[in-house]
Design an enzyme around this catalytic site. Sequence first.
Site, PDB file in Angstrom:
ATOM      1  N   LYS A 182     -28.389   3.789   0.872  1.00 49.80           N
ATOM      2  CA  LYS A 182     -28.954   3.398  -0.179  1.00 49.80           C
ATOM      3  C   LYS A 182     -30.346   4.084  -0.807  1.00 49.80           C
ATOM      4  O   LYS A 182     -31.435   3.677  -0.302  1.00 49.80           O
ATOM      5  CB  LYS A 182     -29.101   1.896   0.007  1.00 49.80           C
ATOM      6  CG  LYS A 182     -29.289   1.207  -1.279  1.00 49.80           C
ATOM      7  CD  LYS A 182     -27.578   1.111  -1.872  1.00 49.80           C
ATOM      8  CE  LYS A 182     -27.755   0.426  -3.273  1.00 49.80           C
ATOM      9  NZ  LYS A 182     -26.520   0.837  -4.017  1.00 49.80           N
ATOM     10  N   SER A 233     -21.977   0.910  -6.830  1.00 50.51           N
ATOM     11  CA  SER A 233     -22.991  -0.122  -6.679  1.00 50.51           C
ATOM     12  C   SER A 233     -22.642  -1.518  -7.318  1.00 50.51           C
ATOM     13  O   SER A 233     -21.337  -1.894  -7.126  1.00 50.51           O
ATOM     14  CB  SER A 233     -24.635   0.093  -6.951  1.00 50.51           C
ATOM     15  OG  SER A 233     -24.858   0.874  -6.079  1.00 50.51           O
TER      16      SER A 233
END
Length: 591
Positions: free
Chosen positions: A193, A392
Amino acid sequence: MKQFFKIMFASALGAFITVSLFTLVGFVMFVGMISSLSSTSSVYIPKSDEKVFKLSLNGSLTDIPSENQFGDLFGSRESLSLKDVLSAIETAKENDKIEGIYLDANSLLTGTASVDAIRRALLDFRESGKFIVAYADDYSQRCYYLSSVADKVFMNPQGMLQLTGFASQTTFYKGILKKAGIEMQVFKVGTYKGAVEPFMLDKLSDENRAQITSYQQGIWNNVVSGIAEARNIGREKVNEFVDGGFMFADAGKAVEYGLVDELRYREDAENYIKELVGVEADKKLKMINLAKIKNIRKKTLVKKGDQIAVLYAEGEITGSENIPAYSQAAFITEELAEELIKLKKNDDVKAVVLRVNSPGGSGYVSEQIWNQVNELRKNKTIVVSMGNIAASGGYYISCAADKIISEANTLTGSIGVFGVFPNATGLFDKLDVTTDVVKTNKYSDFGDISRPMRDDERALMQGYIERFYDLFLTRSAEGRGMTKEEVNAIAQGRVWTGEQALEIGLVDEIGDLDRAIEVAAELAGLTDYDVKTVINTKDPLMDYLKKQMGDVKSSIINDALGEDVELFRMLQTVKRTGGVQARLPFDFETL
């Protein structure tokens, strides 16, 4: 004092422009009323000497088509729409009067997937037997990749072919935040991430560097292969030109490597086109532009009957209250969920294609949109078409669809979440600011920026982030028919290309928007249908005025802050990252 007058003048200018704009409202509404009384079909018939479609590759390219006539009325320059460009190329192919396309390659801002879509349309155009001629003083990498499909590629004798390969830059804010006395308290799940790394590190982590290298190299390989095939040269020849730094060499180097056909000035290139269409050298070459070709009636008649709605979801996902007043960018808000509800209730709409082009954003808003996608799926077919980026939160709102169609170079996946909370203790100390709190319960002041979080607060927040990640895994697993363990193995916030996503089961097929519409029709059992474009525009006039005010405010901010404007925009982005977030890293760009 100089800065004060600068800001005062900019504000006065903004106020003047505001008043001027609103004095035009009545006139615009009058024109709109007159337009509505006129014929609904504005058809343009090409003149006999308009044999060439000039496609200017200039400006930014968005997914969402512009259907706002107010911009045309005042002569403002709108962004190019991918839908309009593809439709125009198809129209040029079908129209007997148009013999070819002239690509005027300037500077086109968009992602690789959109470039691929236009490139395929141009290749299809060539198969009709019509010509394509490209010219540029300087070819940007995007524009050359598009132009490489042309029958003839011309370049200014003093021009530059900017083939350099890809570079993806991440800006890190840890140092400047430390100087300001601000610590970003980060909570995340996902090895890859990378969106939080600008607040935590001063360079890329090994894992993030590996994933960027993977998808970047995959897309570059596709670009090199496309150029090599179109120009009938070897892949190694293209990379040799790039690695030799020959973009800075004499323009003749591009001809030597077979990337450009001839070096000509614009006038000479257009004289070549005159020869192709039989126009005398001393006569003016008349060409039809995008605005006109959009209004040419196509040979194919509009089908009557059931509808497939194409709903556009483009931009960062955020709450409507968080959209900056100065912003000119597209955003996805909770209003998209409202549009899905309307489509679910519309009996004429039998299937929906959700066109997603988003790096993600708010986890809360993503969940709202996911819920409505899931609800719609219970009653109607819904297919997702992925554009340049659907990662995402962009993947979150896609995963519940019946089918997901992705471009080969789409960036997707990035299944991971994070939360960022500022601790401004250092800033308060620098400014000699103190605070005191009176509270009724232990966590009444949770999130207080004047102090760092306690260990128990950190534990609560990390637990909440992990639960949301588990929810993201659950949504993805249910939508894709996989187990949570299988999704988790390919999640962890990692970004994949469309091709890679197909191999690991995150998407169903490689294809464009038209293919997504075909799949939706097949799943819904439709053979006779009309395609309806849905844009979340409640009031075109107010949207236009808002855009103009955004331009004014943006100009004021740029003028007042000068070089500090990027820091201001970064802080605004940080402000929008409150709560649970599912988004790609900042400052990402390809091609």
